[in-house]
Design a protein around this motif. Sequence first.
Motif, PDB file in Angstrom:
ATOM      1  N   SER A 100       1.031  -1.473   0.366  1.00 19.96           N
ATOM      2  CA  SER A 100      -0.130  -0.139  -0.005  1.00 19.96           C
ATOM      3  C   SER A 100       1.055   1.091  -0.285  1.00 19.96           C
ATOM      4  N   THR A 101       1.513   0.963   1.206  1.00 17.48           N
ATOM      5  CA  THR A 101       2.741   2.115   0.657  1.00 17.48           C
ATOM      6  C   THR A 101       3.497   1.949  -0.242  1.00 17.48           C
ATOM      7  N   ALA A 102       3.951   1.499  -0.935  1.00 18.84           N
ATOM      8  CA  ALA A 102       4.789   1.167  -2.386  1.00 18.84           C
ATOM      9  C   ALA A 102       3.569   2.626  -3.629  1.00 18.84           C
ATOM     10  N   VAL A 103       2.802   1.828  -3.071  1.00 16.57           N
ATOM     11  CA  VAL A 103       1.311   2.136  -4.509  1.00 16.57           C
ATOM     12  C   VAL A 103       1.689   3.869  -4.416  1.00 16.57           C
ATOM     13  N   ALA A 104       1.470   4.345  -3.206  1.00 17.80           N
ATOM     14  CA  ALA A 104       0.088   5.439  -2.963  1.00 17.80           C
ATOM     15  C   ALA A 104       1.564   5.908  -3.305  1.00 17.80           C
ATOM     16  N   LEU A 105       3.056   5.646  -2.564  1.00 20.59           N
ATOM     17  CA  LEU A 105       4.184   6.139  -3.394  1.00 20.59           C
ATOM     18  C   LEU A 105       4.536   6.590  -4.639  1.00 20.59           C
ATOM     19  N   TYR A 106       3.903   5.426  -5.750  1.00 23.57           N
ATOM     20  CA  TYR A 106       3.981   5.599  -6.870  1.00 23.57           C
ATOM     21  C   TYR A 106       2.894   6.548  -7.849  1.00 23.57           C
ATOM     22  N   LEU A 118       0.972  18.072  -1.821  1.00 23.01           N
ATOM     23  CA  LEU A 118       1.231  17.564  -0.331  1.00 23.01           C
ATOM     24  C   LEU A 118       2.486  18.144  -0.064  1.00 23.01           C
ATOM     25  N   PHE A 119       3.997  18.312  -0.458  1.00 18.25           N
ATOM     26  CA  PHE A 119       5.081  18.897  -0.371  1.00 18.25           C
ATOM     27  C   PHE A 119       4.918  20.715   0.369  1.00 18.25           C
ATOM     28  N   GLU A 120       3.986  21.227   0.439  1.00 22.01           N
ATOM     29  CA  GLU A 120       3.824  22.510   0.939  1.00 22.01           C
ATOM     30  C   GLU A 120       2.816  21.890   1.982  1.00 22.01           C
ATOM     31  N   GLU A 121       1.976  21.942   1.698  1.00 28.97           N
ATOM     32  CA  GLU A 121       1.227  20.487   3.458  1.00 28.97           C
ATOM     33  C   GLU A 121       2.027  20.448   4.474  1.00 28.97           C
ATOM     34  N   ILE A 122       2.688  19.354   4.304  1.00 26.40           N
ATOM     35  CA  ILE A 122       3.966  18.719   5.864  1.00 26.40           C
ATOM     36  C   ILE A 122       4.807  20.074   5.214  1.00 26.40           C
ATOM     37  N   VAL A 123       5.291  20.870   4.740  1.00 27.73           N
ATOM     38  CA  VAL A 123       6.071  21.532   4.896  1.00 27.73           C
ATOM     39  C   VAL A 123       5.554  22.857   6.413  1.00 27.73           C
ATOM     40  N   LEU A 247       5.014   8.086   4.266  1.00 26.75           N
ATOM     41  CA  LEU A 247       5.052   9.120   3.479  1.00 26.75           C
ATOM     42  C   LEU A 247       5.343   9.875   3.879  1.00 26.75           C
ATOM     43  N   THR A 248       4.957  11.355   5.078  1.00 30.21           N
ATOM     44  CA  THR A 248       5.325  12.141   5.381  1.00 30.21           C
ATOM     45  C   THR A 248       7.250  12.374   5.734  1.00 30.21           C
ATOM     46  N   LYS A 249       7.436  11.107   5.750  1.00 32.72           N
ATOM     47  CA  LYS A 249       9.629  11.052   6.248  1.00 32.72           C
ATOM     48  C   LYS A 249       9.526  11.204   4.334  1.00 32.72           C
ATOM     49  N   ILE A 250       9.709  10.812   3.709  1.00 27.38           N
ATOM     50  CA  ILE A 250       9.750  11.093   2.466  1.00 27.38           C
ATOM     51  C   ILE A 250      10.299  12.185   1.692  1.00 27.38           C
ATOM     52  N   ILE A 251       8.547  12.114   1.203  1.00 28.97           N
ATOM     53  CA  ILE A 251       8.003  13.501   0.718  1.00 28.97           C
ATOM     54  C   ILE A 251       8.596  14.785   1.069  1.00 28.97           C
ATOM     55  N   ARG A 252       9.215  14.765   2.741  1.00 30.09           N
ATOM     56  CA  ARG A 252       9.550  16.287   3.405  1.00 30.09           C
ATOM     57  C   ARG A 252      10.644  16.566   2.713  1.00 30.09           C
ATOM     58  N   ASN A 253      12.023  14.885   2.564  1.00 24.17           N
ATOM     59  CA  ASN A 253      13.225  15.411   2.169  1.00 24.17           C
ATOM     60  C   ASN A 253      13.893  15.013   1.096  1.00 24.17           C
ATOM     61  N   PHE A 254      12.598  14.522  -0.476  1.00 21.74           N
ATOM     62  CA  PHE A 254      13.094  13.946  -1.001  1.00 21.74           C
ATOM     63  C   PHE A 254      11.965  14.384  -2.390  1.00 21.74           C
ATOM     64  N   LYS A 255      12.201  14.758  -3.689  1.00 24.08           N
ATOM     65  CA  LYS A 255      11.513  15.418  -4.582  1.00 24.08           C
ATOM     66  C   LYS A 255      11.140  13.650  -4.902  1.00 24.08           C
ATOM     67  N   LEU A 276      10.689  -1.548  -8.048  1.00 22.44           N
ATOM     68  CA  LEU A 276      10.178  -0.006  -7.255  1.00 22.44           C
ATOM     69  C   LEU A 276      11.615   0.657  -7.603  1.00 22.44           C
ATOM     70  N   LYS A 277      11.905   1.013  -9.301  1.00 22.92           N
ATOM     71  CA  LYS A 277      12.834   2.200  -9.448  1.00 22.92           C
ATOM     72  C   LYS A 277      12.460   3.790  -9.080  1.00 22.92           C
ATOM     73  N   PHE A 278      12.468   4.113  -7.731  1.00 20.27           N
ATOM     74  CA  PHE A 278      11.896   5.494  -6.903  1.00 20.27           C
ATOM     75  C   PHE A 278      12.780   6.111  -7.312  1.00 20.27           C
ATOM     76  N   LYS A 279      13.094   7.514  -8.452  1.00 18.75           N
ATOM     77  CA  LYS A 279      14.211   8.357  -8.207  1.00 18.75           C
ATOM     78  C   LYS A 279      14.115   9.268  -6.780  1.00 18.75           C
ATOM     79  N   MET A 280      15.188   9.712  -5.775  1.00 16.94           N
ATOM     80  CA  MET A 280      14.886  10.508  -4.888  1.00 16.94           C
ATOM     81  C   MET A 280      15.836  11.405  -5.096  1.00 16.94           C
ATOM     82  N   VAL A 281      14.995  13.060  -5.360  1.00 16.40           N
ATOM     83  CA  VAL A 281      16.103  13.873  -5.085  1.00 16.40           C
ATOM     84  C   VAL A 281      15.945  14.480  -3.643  1.00 16.40           C
ATOM     85  N   ASP A 282      17.094  14.652  -3.093  1.00 14.80           N
ATOM     86  CA  ASP A 282      16.953  15.896  -1.770  1.00 14.80           C
ATOM     87  C   ASP A 282      16.875  17.193  -1.872  1.00 14.80           C
TER      88      ASP A 282
END
Length: 285
Positions: A100-106, A118-123, A247-255, A276-282
């Motif tokens: 479920s986490t992987a699908v939401a992140l996808y 979402l990022f603006e809400e978390i910040v 998801l909060t941790k991931i989106i707060r720290n990475f695009k 799950l070939k996600f690209k994480m940009v700091d």
Amino acid sequence: MIDAVQVQFDTMHKLDMGLPTWKIYNTKPWKDFVRSSDYFVEVSMKYINEAMKRIETLPEDPDRELTVLEKILARDPDPKTGIVMALDMMTAGVDTTSYSTAVALYYIAKNQDKQQILFEEIVKHLPNKNGRITSDTLNELKYLKACIKESMRISPIAAGNIRQLVKDLVLGGYHVPKGVNILMPIIQLSNDEKYFPKPEKFIPERWIKDSPSSNMKTHAFATMPFGFGPRMCVGRRFAELEIETLLTKIIRNFKVEFNHDMKFESKLLYAPVSPLKFKMVDRQS
């Protein structure tokens, strides 16, 4: 234990969907299922026994927070209760929560405009990227919850649900007798234009009250990722808490980006099978 759970799920699918020859003689899937189940109980007992010893030897300390397992054993010293808890939480919560986490992140990664909202809400509620996430923080993240609900609507981990009727009833004008199994095609209902306009689109705003895209008046049973009633998922709150926190941790720290196609497969669970070939940009701040 995680490996054992994965073997259990794989073998349960083979045992349920194939010819039931395992009822006549011990097939390999049946042997693998029994072996993984025995191992799971063995490991559970190891930690349950350790917890029981800790409870007996620890000095009285009203300020110490007991673990969930210790709280259960303190109320009911029968280790069977602890085993059942471990079986339920681990067996039902490992693959389901991670998928479920992987699908939401996808879906968040594939919809960059939604990810920015979402990022603006978390910040706003977590200005320090290394700040502590509390229950108060998560309660404020309405758009995050909407993203999770929308991903579960499009690709629910349980594609369908079966219940056996305990009494006669009339369903859609048909008399259905007691004892009949009723299949509820959750994934079909939640992707039906009748209930959700543009069902193939990832629109978290459907779940935001007063939003122009709000779908809040849709029939409550059009999407039921956790089920409903007495048989509703007992670990729902744990699962939601884990998914929201991660998801909060991931989106707060990475695009997050996903520049590939995602394939799904329906076995015991409806789950992603592509890498799950996600690209994480700091994020700099």
